[in-house]
Write a protein that holds these residues in place. Structure first.
Motif, PDB file in Angstrom:
ATOM      1  N   UNK A 164      38.283  44.702  24.754  1.00 30.45           N
ATOM      2  CA  UNK A 164      37.416  44.201  25.807  1.00 30.45           C
ATOM      3  C   UNK A 164      37.852  44.723  27.173  1.00 30.45           C
ATOM      4  N   UNK A 165      39.167  44.879  27.374  1.00 38.48           N
ATOM      5  CA  UNK A 165      39.659  45.443  28.635  1.00 38.48           C
ATOM      6  C   UNK A 165      39.109  46.845  28.835  1.00 38.48           C
ATOM      7  N   UNK A 166      39.146  47.666  27.775  1.00 37.14           N
ATOM      8  CA  UNK A 166      38.603  49.018  27.847  1.00 37.14           C
ATOM      9  C   UNK A 166      37.117  48.991  28.197  1.00 37.14           C
ATOM     10  N   UNK A 167      36.359  48.155  27.485  1.00 35.84           N
ATOM     11  CA  UNK A 167      34.916  48.085  27.703  1.00 35.84           C
ATOM     12  C   UNK A 167      34.595  47.608  29.116  1.00 35.84           C
ATOM     13  N   UNK A 168      35.334  46.604  29.567  1.00 36.68           N
ATOM     14  CA  UNK A 168      35.110  46.068  30.906  1.00 36.68           C
ATOM     15  C   UNK A 168      35.445  47.122  31.960  1.00 36.68           C
ATOM     16  N   UNK A 169      36.539  47.860  31.757  1.00 35.24           N
ATOM     17  CA  UNK A 169      36.933  48.897  32.712  1.00 35.24           C
ATOM     18  C   UNK A 169      35.868  49.992  32.818  1.00 35.24           C
ATOM     19  N   UNK A 170      35.259  50.325  31.693  1.00 41.20           N
ATOM     20  CA  UNK A 170      34.260  51.388  31.677  1.00 41.20           C
ATOM     21  C   UNK A 170      32.927  50.950  32.281  1.00 41.20           C
ATOM     22  N   UNK A 171      32.694  49.637  32.354  1.00 38.87           N
ATOM     23  CA  UNK A 171      31.401  49.143  32.827  1.00 38.87           C
ATOM     24  C   UNK A 171      31.450  48.433  34.177  1.00 38.87           C
ATOM     25  N   UNK A 172      32.648  48.116  34.659  1.00 32.30           N
ATOM     26  CA  UNK A 172      32.769  47.278  35.847  1.00 32.30           C
ATOM     27  C   UNK A 172      32.514  48.037  37.144  1.00 32.30           C
ATOM     28  N   UNK A 173      32.800  49.347  37.193  1.00 41.46           N
ATOM     29  CA  UNK A 173      32.608  50.157  38.405  1.00 41.46           C
ATOM     30  C   UNK A 173      33.346  49.581  39.600  1.00 41.46           C
ATOM     31  N   UNK A 174      34.604  49.188  39.385  1.00 45.63           N
ATOM     32  CA  UNK A 174      35.437  48.662  40.459  1.00 45.63           C
ATOM     33  C   UNK A 174      36.425  49.720  40.929  1.00 45.63           C
ATOM     34  N   UNK A 175      36.884  49.644  42.191  1.00 49.84           N
ATOM     35  CA  UNK A 175      37.899  50.591  42.680  1.00 49.84           C
ATOM     36  C   UNK A 175      39.198  50.446  41.901  1.00 49.84           C
ATOM     37  N   UNK A 176      39.985  51.484  41.898  1.00 45.42           N
ATOM     38  CA  UNK A 176      41.261  51.449  41.180  1.00 45.42           C
ATOM     39  C   UNK A 176      42.262  50.551  41.895  1.00 45.42           C
ATOM     40  N   UNK A 177      43.213  50.006  41.118  1.00 42.50           N
ATOM     41  CA  UNK A 177      44.301  49.197  41.678  1.00 42.50           C
ATOM     42  C   UNK A 177      45.442  50.135  42.052  1.00 42.50           C
ATOM     43  N   UNK A 178      45.328  50.762  43.225  1.00 46.84           N
ATOM     44  CA  UNK A 178      46.193  51.876  43.584  1.00 46.84           C
ATOM     45  C   UNK A 178      47.677  51.522  43.604  1.00 46.84           C
ATOM     46  N   UNK A 179      48.023  50.424  44.271  1.00 49.18           N
ATOM     47  CA  UNK A 179      49.441  50.078  44.393  1.00 49.18           C
ATOM     48  C   UNK A 179      50.048  49.674  43.055  1.00 49.18           C
TER      49      UNK A 179
END
Length: 360
Positions: free
Chosen positions: A276-291
């Motif tokens: 679910x983490x993978x699926x959510x990451x691919x669909x969420x379109x959120x900025x990366x957690x850079x730090x």
């Protein structure tokens, strides 16, 4: 009762000031009752049974610090190594500068076991099963321990590990050294009998300081009841036509993420959490957690580091026991503090076999 009033128990002003900065000037009702009515800072044993966020954890912390400042020893028992790690780092950061030696014992941390056996500590954070092992190895361990705090005491009813905790508590309550016992538990159905067995007073508190909405999502409507007032209400979410509960959770998680919410999702297995983490990451379109990605990049490569990095590219994280200790620390800090930028908290996925799938 004000936090400053705890100075009468010879807790240093510097510690009181740090507590006031974090907690505010007033103790919560459950904390005041534990101290004034049940006298936990005067050596009395107590079981506190109350909902999450009611303040019982801080009562245990105050009792442990008070014992440590008297140059006595406290053992703080927790059910999970992740909780042990978090509590250890928290106590170490806050109290070692005041001369309180904090140690930890879990499957990940064995380096302090000899010091615990020798009594070379003030506060020891110990996972349940490790405490059982230490007592078998050294039956005299309790001789030098004045206080034992048992966090998440409701775990005694867990079919898998409750028997082990019960055996450990039996050794404690039948010990000739009779340390003070402070049990911290969610609301229990058999709290009175448990308190009698542990020869402790009982403090029951059923209200939450922050209201909780408990309910069921059906055809896009969240039907809920408030915890404290039992009021019923409805909230419109996403009506997703699917017999697969993961599809429904995903659709509503994306809906809440778009509203800027932080989400904690419990799933029954590690595999499902990662999927679910993978699926959510691919669909969420959120900025990366850079730090957070920078912190993760300098850690030793593991079998899950690449997967975790992929998810954090979209501010999503998963968490379970197969992550390394260092990876868990990074993700736990990320969940608590964010990524040092506004609104950059994770959709945080946690695998727990004792939980049903759902969102918080």
């Amino acid at each position: 009762m004000k936090l400053w009033d705890l100075g009468r128990y010879e807790i240093p002003d510097e510690i009181l000031e740090s507590w006031i900065t974090r907690m505010g000037e007033e103790l919560l009702p459950i904390q005041e009752r534990a101290i004034k009515r049940h006298r936990i800072l005067e050596g009395k044993s107590l079981i506190i049974s109350s909902p999450t966020s009611s303040g019982k954890t801080f009562a245990g912390e105050v009792a442990a610090v008070k014992v440590a400042m008297e140059k006595k020893k406290a053992a703080y028992l927790v059910p999970l190594k992740s909780l042990a790690e978090e509590k250890y780092l928290d106590f170490k950061e806050k109290y070692e500068r005041f001369g309180i030696k904090v140690v930890v014992s879990s499957r990940d941390h064995r380096e302090y076991d000899p010091e615990i056996e020798e009594g070379n500590f003030q506060i020891a954070i110990i996972v349940y099963e490790k405490m059982a092992q230490l007592l078998v190895k050294n039956p005299l361990l309790l001789k030098n321990i004045s206080l034992i705090v048992v966090d998440e005491l409701q775990e005694i009813g867990d079919p898998a590990r409750g028997g082990g905790l019960e055996l450990t508590l039996t050794k404690i309550v039948t010990s000739p050294y009779q340390p003070q016992l402070l049990g911290l538990s969610a609301v229990l159905g058999n709290a009175e009998s448990l308190a009698r067995w542990l020869d402790a007073e009982l403090l029951l508190h059923e209200k939450r300081p922050v209201e909780l909405h408990q309910g069921v999502l059906y055809k896009g409507i969240f039907h809920y009841k408030t915890y404290n007032t039992f009021e019923r209400g409805e909230e419109s979410l996403v009506d997703f036509d699917s017999d697969n509960i993961s599809d429904v959770v995903l659709a509503n998680a994306l809906h809440l993420l778009k509203q800027g919410e932080q989400i904690l999702i419990f799933l029954p297995s590690k595999r499902e959490a990662m999927a679910l983490a993978y699926t959510l990451a691919e669909n969420a379109s959120l900025p990366k957690a850079e730090n957070t990605l920078k912190e993760l990049s300098i850690l030793e490569d593991t079998s899950l580091k690449e997967a975790l990095t992929h998810c954090l590219e979209s501010s999503v994280a998963f968490h379970h026991a197969d992550l390394s200790r260092e990876e868990r620390q990074v993700i736990e800090r990320y969940a608590r503090e964010g990524d040092n930028r506004p609104h950059r908290h994770p959709a945080f996925l946690l695998s727990r076999r004792d939980k049903k799938p759902g969102c918080d």
